[in-house]
Every structure is written in structure tokens, then in C-alpha cells.
Write a protein that holds these residues in place. Structure first.
Motif, PDB file in Angstrom:
ATOM      1  N   SER A 211       0.855  -1.179   0.000  1.00  0.00           N
ATOM      2  CA  SER A 211       0.000   0.000   0.000  1.00  0.00           C
ATOM      3  C   SER A 211       0.893   1.231   0.000  1.00  0.00           C
ATOM      4  CB  SER A 211      -0.892   0.013   1.251  1.00  0.00           C
ATOM      5  OG  SER A 211      -1.562   1.239   1.371  1.00  0.00           O
ATOM      6  N   VAL A 212       0.517   2.221  -0.824  1.00  0.00           N
ATOM      7  CA  VAL A 212       1.264   3.472  -0.902  1.00  0.00           C
ATOM      8  C   VAL A 212       0.285   4.604  -0.624  1.00  0.00           C
ATOM      9  CG1 VAL A 212       2.593   4.997  -2.401  1.00  0.00           C
ATOM     10  CG2 VAL A 212       2.837   2.526  -2.623  1.00  0.00           C
ATOM     11  N   ARG A 213       0.609   5.450   0.339  1.00  0.00           N
ATOM     12  CA  ARG A 213      -0.246   6.608   0.640  1.00  0.00           C
ATOM     13  C   ARG A 213       0.582   7.875   0.487  1.00  0.00           C
ATOM     14  NH1 ARG A 213      -2.130   7.615   6.422  1.00  0.00           N
ATOM     15  NH2 ARG A 213      -0.410   9.018   6.264  1.00  0.00           N
TER      16      ARG A 213
ATOM     17  N   VAL B 246       5.406  17.619  -2.495  1.00  0.00           N
ATOM     18  CA  VAL B 246       6.216  18.786  -2.154  1.00  0.00           C
ATOM     19  C   VAL B 246       7.223  18.370  -1.086  1.00  0.00           C
ATOM     20  CG1 VAL B 246       6.156  21.129  -1.208  1.00  0.00           C
ATOM     21  CG2 VAL B 246       4.311  20.349  -2.677  1.00  0.00           C
ATOM     22  N   LYS B 247       8.409  18.901  -1.191  1.00  0.00           N
ATOM     23  CA  LYS B 247       9.469  18.615  -0.220  1.00  0.00           C
ATOM     24  C   LYS B 247       8.953  18.818   1.203  1.00  0.00           C
ATOM     25  CE  LYS B 247      14.371  19.571   0.032  1.00  0.00           C
ATOM     26  NZ  LYS B 247      15.437  20.418  -0.480  1.00  0.00           N
ATOM     27  N   GLY B 248       9.141  17.800   2.046  1.00  0.00           N
ATOM     28  CA  GLY B 248       8.707  17.873   3.440  1.00  0.00           C
ATOM     29  C   GLY B 248       7.427  17.110   3.732  1.00  0.00           C
ATOM     30  N   ASN B 249       6.572  16.904   2.715  1.00  0.00           N
ATOM     31  CA  ASN B 249       5.359  16.106   2.922  1.00  0.00           C
ATOM     32  C   ASN B 249       5.728  14.635   3.101  1.00  0.00           C
ATOM     33  OD1 ASN B 249       3.761  18.339   2.764  1.00  0.00           O
ATOM     34  ND2 ASN B 249       2.958  17.911   0.720  1.00  0.00           N
ATOM     35  N   GLN B 250       4.833  13.882   3.710  1.00  0.00           N
ATOM     36  CA  GLN B 250       5.129  12.489   4.075  1.00  0.00           C
ATOM     37  C   GLN B 250       4.589  11.482   3.064  1.00  0.00           C
ATOM     38  OE1 GLN B 250       6.903  11.448   7.041  1.00  0.00           O
ATOM     39  NE2 GLN B 250       7.436  13.594   6.824  1.00  0.00           N
ATOM     40  N   LEU B 251       5.443  10.559   2.652  1.00  0.00           N
ATOM     41  CA  LEU B 251       5.070   9.401   1.838  1.00  0.00           C
ATOM     42  C   LEU B 251       5.020   8.205   2.778  1.00  0.00           C
ATOM     43  CD1 LEU B 251       4.833   7.824  -0.936  1.00  0.00           C
ATOM     44  CD2 LEU B 251       7.310   7.565  -0.762  1.00  0.00           C
ATOM     45  N   VAL B 252       3.963   7.401   2.711  1.00  0.00           N
ATOM     46  CA  VAL B 252       3.833   6.211   3.567  1.00  0.00           C
ATOM     47  C   VAL B 252       3.793   4.977   2.681  1.00  0.00           C
ATOM     48  CG1 VAL B 252       2.447   5.037   5.310  1.00  0.00           C
ATOM     49  CG2 VAL B 252       2.555   7.538   5.290  1.00  0.00           C
ATOM     50  N   VAL B 253       4.693   4.029   2.943  1.00  0.00           N
ATOM     51  CA  VAL B 253       4.733   2.755   2.230  1.00  0.00           C
ATOM     52  C   VAL B 253       4.494   1.654   3.264  1.00  0.00           C
ATOM     53  CG1 VAL B 253       6.122   1.182   0.822  1.00  0.00           C
ATOM     54  CG2 VAL B 253       6.358   3.650   0.529  1.00  0.00           C
ATOM     55  N   CYS B 254       3.530   0.764   2.970  1.00  0.00           N
ATOM     56  CA  CYS B 254       3.180  -0.314   3.897  1.00  0.00           C
ATOM     57  C   CYS B 254       3.251  -1.668   3.192  1.00  0.00           C
ATOM     58  CB  CYS B 254       1.767  -0.119   4.431  1.00  0.00           C
ATOM     59  SG  CYS B 254       1.523   1.461   5.246  1.00  0.00           S
TER      60      CYS B 254
END
Length: 144
Positions: free
Chosen positions: A75-77, A83-91
Motif C-alpha cells: 500500500s502506498v499513501r 512537495v518537499k517535506g510532505n510524508q510518503l507512507v509505504v506499507c
């Protein structure tokens, strides 16, 4: 005679060691593979798989995890903007297979990694996406 009495106990112990060894290996691989895929994604290195950036990221995550004892689900959220600084979540969730069937194992192994985006131009074509999990399994908190 004594050996015949001990063989079932020793065989069960051997199978338990093998099953749990594979489980611990996959658990470690899930943590490290998820972290590696997220790290590569935040610097916009989506690997060599084909398809959209999302498909490449999911394929790269599965390859990084390299589960031995079950299929990994990814899962990718993403944040609303890349934008630089925003969070990418990989599960990742792995449903381990039980080699013997009589030694209890957990239903799933899961790992999630959140990293700050480091490159904001140009924005990749990554979208939030999650594979369908088998019945009885759920994504970790924050993954969907």
C-alpha cells in the motif's frame, strides 16, 4: 524403542524452528524492504519495473521485501501534493504460510514506513494505491 518415542517430539521441534526462522526472516525483510523502497521513492528513484510510477514503486517494494514464506501486499499513501517535506507512507503486509500446519503462526507480518519527500520537482505520477488483502488481514494504522 526410546528413539521411536522421541522422533515425533524432535520432528515437531525441528519444524517449529524452521517455521519461526522463516517468519523472523520475513519480518526483518518486511521492515528493511519497506524502509528501502520508501527511501528510494522520496528521492524519485522508482526502480526499473514497468508501468506508472505507482506500479514501479509497488513492484520495487515487493522486490525489496523479498518474502520467502508468503506473498507481500503493498500500500502506498501520498500527501495531497508532492512537495518537499510532505510524508510518503509505504506499507507491506505478508500472510505467512505454515509449512506444517500444526505449529501456530501469526496471521500476518506488517510493516509501515513514513518518510519526508526530498525532491519536489518535477512531481512524479505516483498516486495513493493499495492492493486487496486476503480476507482476515488488515492494513496497519495509517496505511489506507
Amino acid at each position: 524403542m526410546e528413539f521411536a518415542l522421541l522422533v515425533p517430539i524432535l520432528a515437531a521441534l525441528l519444524f517449529a524452528i524452521i517455521n519461526y526462522g522463516l517468519l523472523f526472516n520475513d519480518s526483518n525483510n518486511a521492515r528493511q524492504g519497506t524502509r528501502e523502497a520508501a527511501r528510494r521513492a522520496v528521492v524519485e528513484d522508482f526502480g526499473t519495473c514497468s508501468g506508472t510510477d505507482t506500479a514501479k514503486l509497488m513492484c520495487m517494494t515487493k522486490a525489496s521485501v523479498g518474502a520467502l514464506n508468503g506473498a507481500p501486499y503493498v500500500s502506498v499513501r501520498l500527501p495531497s501534493t508532492w512537495v518537499k517535506g510532505n510524508q510518503l507512507v509505504v506499507c507491506v503486509v505478508i500472510a505467512p504460510t505454515n509449512l506444517t500446519g500444526f505449529i501456530p503462526l501469526p496471521k500476518s507480518i506488517s510493516s509501515s514506513t513514513s518518510m519526508s519527500i526530498e525532491v519536489d520537482s518535477p512531481a512524479p505520477t505516483v498516486t495513493t494505491s493499495a492492493e486487496t488483502l486476503p480476507s482476515g488481514l488488515t492494513w496497519p494504522t495509517g496505511c489506507t
